[in-house]
Design an enzyme around this catalytic site. Structure first.
Site, PDB file in Angstrom:
ATOM      1  N   TYR A  85       0.830  -1.204   0.000  1.00 19.64           N
ATOM      2  CA  TYR A  85       0.000   0.000   0.000  1.00 19.64           C
ATOM      3  C   TYR A  85       0.872   1.264   0.000  1.00 19.64           C
ATOM      4  O   TYR A  85       1.843   1.374   0.753  1.00 19.64           O
ATOM      5  CB  TYR A  85      -0.911   0.021   1.234  1.00 19.64           C
ATOM      6  CG  TYR A  85      -1.541   1.386   1.454  1.00 19.64           C
ATOM      7  CD1 TYR A  85      -2.563   1.827   0.645  1.00 19.64           C
ATOM      8  CD2 TYR A  85      -1.048   2.253   2.429  1.00 19.64           C
ATOM      9  CE1 TYR A  85      -3.113   3.092   0.804  1.00 19.64           C
ATOM     10  CE2 TYR A  85      -1.577   3.516   2.603  1.00 19.64           C
ATOM     11  CZ  TYR A  85      -2.614   3.933   1.776  1.00 19.64           C
ATOM     12  OH  TYR A  85      -3.134   5.181   1.933  1.00 19.64           O
ATOM     13  N   GLY A  92      -4.919   5.964   0.188  1.00 22.98           N
ATOM     14  CA  GLY A  92      -6.259   6.019   0.741  1.00 22.98           C
ATOM     15  C   GLY A  92      -7.248   5.190  -0.037  1.00 22.98           C
ATOM     16  O   GLY A  92      -7.004   4.014  -0.336  1.00 22.98           O
TER      17      GLY A  92
END
Length: 551
Positions: A85, A92
């Protein structure tokens, strides 16, 4: 607290500056704060913020090797084609968007750029240094996948006083202090403006002057810098120090008001507080009792003083006891890896979670501002008794020191008390907790947020207002003491209170004829705030010296 420490709290800023150059205690305060492989304290953050201590990275090879292992593992993990990520994905809600490997290197700088939308007043120098110290310490735990050079550049920001211009508004306190911390990351990358040697400068030019190229952020490093709680935590450290100082001032002013009102020292008898064993309450009572040592109560006077005097230790004690757990939560946050994802160099795993959530700081700041606002209310109520000739046991109306012939046109501290009530009301109004105002943001990805940075900013504003109330109460209480002694020369004034009054009068003389007191109030308010932070740093040094002697 020792008598000399209490008297020290009235000294001028100039005297503090002289101490910084001449005393061995303060010289020791300039010893570097070691970052990495150990816990940092609130007092160390304050020392860094007050330009009283540089930082140095831990020289232990094992600590540095762990930092390097984390960055090396992340590089290997990415080379294997793993999805991480914020490194190979968007940020987000955009975590479902894959970033091609050809763009992975460019992603960190993009993150800093689109978050450059902060507003509001800029953090001051001390606040900025506290923020950088908090971020540096978190990344030094070795769970963020950053390179040692990034930690070195953060240390350079502190040691060379290269201060990013950080707007105070724009963080919801979950997913970290993204927008304000983007200004730190951008400064490292040579973008945006910084303050350097008293001037606003382009960051790239400052790095060149220091002999460094701007840092090229590696994958994950932009996110590691921004995705954490450093702004709220740095501000919370400063709030803690100033709130702690205000509890001591409130106790001193309670003792001073007791003498000025010809009140009763018996209200602070140790046996009363042993019967209700809240530690902070007993501590506050002990401070007041020490200030009143040797005072005998006058027979025939009112048997019980009003609550703002008699119950002062109970009010101050709430704040004292709150500070104990507030310290715990601030220092736990300060000494945590609070970004996402975490990169564990030992298990060689990437851990996706939510350590950026600032709930503990938010709740601590909401609670602390309420406790501090109660101190403002306490001091304002004592001030109201002092100026009111119906309740002040024979002092002149509004504490006017004018000669009888001039008394009709002199109003003493009337307007100062009105202003004090205004500041108190504003402080009390701001006690609405910020932490309950979570807003769903960022396409409902950040759908429960902490509001921790807003809570910390609110707490600092309540503290600022309360320091103004304390300054007003100090001038009035010293005036009241002088009037009491003038009316009865045999009035016993305990030594600590006499010394305190003398030091205040040296900066703000007795008010005989009305005069504008704004400049004196501003000067004393500034002294209260500055002494809080400087004395906190000095206490840390004194404690370390004591520990060294014990060893």
């Amino acid at each position: 607290m020792a008598e000399h420490d209490l008297i020290d709290r009235t000294r001028t800023l100039g005297e503090h500056a002289t101490d910084a150059r001449t005393t061995s205690s303060t010289a020791a305060a300039l010893a570097p704060v070691v970052v990495g492989g150990r816990r940092m304290t609130i007092e160390e953050v304050v020392a860094i913020a007050q330009h009283r201590a540089p930082v140095t990275l831990n020289a232990d090879p094992a600590w540095r090797a762990r930092i390097e292992r984390g960055a090396a593992f992340l590089r290997r993990h990415l080379a294997s084609g793993a999805t991480v990520y914020g490194v190979t994905t968007g940020y987000g809600e955009a975590c479902v968007v894959d970033v091609p490997m050809a763009l992975v290197e460019a992603l960190p700088l993009q993150l800093t750029r689109y978050h450059g939308c902060g507003m509001g007043a800029y953090l001051d120098d001390g606040q900025t240094l506290a923020v950088i110290a908090a971020r540096l310490n978190s990344l030094a735990y070795g769970l963020s996948g950053v390179r040692p050079v990034l930690l070195e550049r953060l240390a350079d920001l502190i040691n060379h006083r290269v201060l990013p211009r950080i707007p105070s508004e724009g963080s919801v306190g979950a997913s970290g202090d993204l927008t304000p911390l983007s200004y730190v990351a951008a400064a490292l990358a040579g973008e945006r403006d910084v303050l350097f040697r008293g001037a606003q400068r382009d960051a790239r030019g400052v790095w060149a002057e220091l002999g460094h190229a701007p840092l090229e952020l590696a994958p994950k490093e932009g996110l590691a810098l921004m995705n954490g709680t450093a702004v709220m935590t740095g501000l919370a450290c400063l709030a803690f120090a100033r709130a702690d100082h205000l509890t001591r001032i409130a106790a001193r002013l309670t003792a001073l008001s007791t003498v000025a009102l010809d009140g009763r020292a018996a209200h602070f008898d140790a046996r009363i507080f042993a019967a209700k064993p809240h530690a902070g309450q007993a501590e506050a009572a002990a401070w007041i009792r020490a200030d009143l040592a040797g005072r005998a109560d006058t027979p025939g006077h009112r048997l019980q003083d009003r609550y703002s005097v008699r119950c002062a230790p109970h009010v101050i004690g709430v704040a004292r006891d709150a500070l104990s757990w507030v310290r715990r939560d601030i220092e736990n946050e300060l000494n945590s890896a609070n970004d996402n994802p975490l990169v564990d160099p030992d298990s060689e795993q990437v851990l996706h979670g939510g350590n950026f959530y600032g709930g503990h700081i938010a709740f601590a700041m909401d609670a602390l501002k309420t406790a501090v606002a109660n101190l403002a209310d306490l001091m304002d109520r004592q001030f109201a008794l002092l100026v009111d000739d119906k309740f002040n046991n024979g002092l002149p109306r509004n504490l006017s020191g004018a000669a009888p012939a001039r008394a009709p046109i002199n109003h003493g501290f009337k307007a100062v008390q009105i202003s004090s009530s205004a500041w108190t009301a504003e402080a009390l109004k701001l006690t609405m907790p910020a932490s309950v105002f979570s807003r769903s943001t960022e396409s409902h990805n950040q759908d429960k947020v902490s509001m921790g940075t807003i809570a910390a900013r609110d707490c600092l504003r309540v503290i600022e207002l309360t320091e103004q109330v304390a300054a007003a109460h100090t001038l009035a209480a010293v005036q009241a003491l002088r009037l009491r002694v003038r009316g009865n020369a045999s009035t016993p004034v305990p030594v600590p209170l006499a010394a305190f009054a003398d030091s205040v009068n040296a900066q703000s003389p007795f008010v005989d004829e009305d005069r504008a007191l704004e400049h004196e109030l501003r000067a004393l308010t500034a002294r209260i705030a500055a002494c809080a932070l400087m004395d906190t740093a000095r206490e840390k040094v004194d404690e370390e010296g004591s520990d060294a002697r014990d060893r």
